[in-house]
Structures are given as structure tokens and as C-alpha cells.
Design a protein around this motif. Structure first.
Motif, PDB file in Angstrom:
ATOM      1  N   ASN A 159      23.208 -68.615 -10.245  1.00  0.00           N
ATOM      2  CA  ASN A 159      22.378 -68.883  -9.973  1.00  0.00           C
ATOM      3  C   ASN A 159      22.454 -70.687 -10.349  1.00  0.00           C
ATOM      4  O   ASN A 159      22.441 -71.466 -11.742  1.00  0.00           O
ATOM      5  N   THR A 196      15.976 -63.020 -16.174  1.00  0.00           N
ATOM      6  CA  THR A 196      16.168 -64.207 -15.326  1.00  0.00           C
ATOM      7  C   THR A 196      15.871 -64.571 -14.370  1.00  0.00           C
ATOM      8  O   THR A 196      14.867 -66.303 -13.988  1.00  0.00           O
ATOM      9  N   TYR A 234      21.744 -72.273 -14.568  1.00  0.00           N
ATOM     10  CA  TYR A 234      21.662 -71.114 -15.060  1.00  0.00           C
ATOM     11  C   TYR A 234      22.408 -70.286 -15.145  1.00  0.00           C
ATOM     12  O   TYR A 234      22.672 -69.395 -14.467  1.00  0.00           O
ATOM     13  N   ARG A 243      19.106 -59.633 -10.009  1.00  0.00           N
ATOM     14  CA  ARG A 243      18.943 -60.765 -11.015  1.00  0.00           C
ATOM     15  C   ARG A 243      17.402 -59.402 -12.066  1.00  0.00           C
ATOM     16  O   ARG A 243      16.851 -58.881 -11.312  1.00  0.00           O
TER      17      ARG A 243
END
Length: 178
Positions: A44, A168, A39, A164
Motif C-alpha cells: 500500500n 486497512t 502503509y 484489504r
């Protein structure tokens, strides 16, 4: 199988931090991860595994170092842990801009004495709340130029951490939910 996300610290944020997401996917797949998806470009990777999350973090970190000469901290959280984070953010009612709400994922719970001594630098408007191995962060004036940075927090808490933004975190929670 448990759904996990591996969060890598300091990936694709400047010169010398480049890591291609297909390479990350290949490594996680090679370690037995299934349904592997990355991602964004910031380190990630969502996957399913039967392995222990702490063991997974260590294996991913070693593989990155051995295969790509990249030694980066890796933190692993389950979908259930991410779902619990969504319900616990104390700043949701005071901030609607998701880039001003962040979560710091810590490798382990910090020493209580270090937590008690943590303060926001003078002149900064940031706020923080600890929740075990996570740190909810609110930056009303934005995170980008704040001195209350990932590096400062790691130094003061003496624990590896990666941050993050809320958008996210929500997306990763959705990806690990199924």
C-alpha cells in the motif's frame, strides 16, 4: 494534486512475493509522486500526483517489472473514492470485528453476467455486495481459511483484484484525506 493509494496484489504474503517498501516508495517518487508513504508491508503506497489514476497504475506496474523484476497488478484509488467506500459498507451494522470486513478492489467493473453467477461456496458463511469497482466482503468465520478467496474471486469475475481488511481501508482513507 490528488491524493492516491496504489494497492499492489500479492505482495509480502509468502515466499517469492517479497517487496521492500522503501523500493516501492522510490519507484513512486521516481514517477513523480510526492509526499510518498507506505502503509504496512502489504503493498500500500499513498502519494500525491497530477497524473491519471489508470496511467499511474500502469506506470507503477511497468516500473516494478523493469526495475525489480516483479510483475504485480497495481490498482489506484483516490482519497475521494476511499472516503465514499467508508460510507457505503453494508456490513458495518452486522460486524464489529474489522478483520472480518474486507474490500476487494477490482481493476475494472466485472461483467454483469459474471456478477450474477457469483456464489459463495457451499458451507461458507461469507457475504458480498458489489459497488462498481469494489466488492464489500463479510466473513463471519474469518477470511484466512475461506475458500471464497481472492484467487477464486479473480477467476470467477475474470478481473484482477486485491483485498484489504476494513482496518486497512480506514487507515488508507485517512492517509489519503490529507
Amino acid at each position: 494534486m490528488t491524493r492516491y493509494v496504489a494497492l499492489l496484489r500479492g505482495v509480502n504474503v509468502g515466499a517469492g512475493t517479497e517487496l521492500a517498501m522503501p523500493e516501492l516508495s522510490r519507484i513512486v517518487t521516481g514517477l513523480g509522486g510526492t509526499d510518498v508513504r507506505t502503509y504496512l508491508r502489504s503493498g500500500n503506497v499513498v502519494f500525491a500526483s497530477e497524473a491519471d489514476p489508470d496511467r499511474l497504475a500502469g506506470r507503477i506496474r511497468r516500473s516494478l517489472a523493469d526495475e525489480l523484476a516483479r510483475d504485480v497488478p497495481v490498482l489506484v484509488r483516490s482519497g475521494a473514492e476511499l472516503a465514499a467506500l467508508l460510507d457505503g459498507n453494508p456490513y458495518l451494522g452486522v460486524q464489529s470485528d474489522e478483520v472480518k470486513l474486507l474490500v476487494g478492489f477490482l481493476a475494472e467493473p466485472p461483467d454483469p453476467a459474471r456478477v450474477a453467477a457469483l456464489t459463495v461456496p457451499e458451507g461458507e458463511t461469507a457475504e458480498f455486495t458489489f459497488a462498481g469497482r469494489e466488492l464489500y466482503l463479510h466473513y463471519p468465520d474469518g477470511f484466512g481459511r475461506s475458500r471464497f478467496s481472492n484467487a477464486l474471486l479473480e477467476r470467477r469475475l475474470a478481473v484482477a483484484m486485491t483485498i484489504r481488511n476494513w482496518r486497512t481501508v480506514r487507515a488508507l482513507a485517512e492517509l489519503t484525506a490529507g
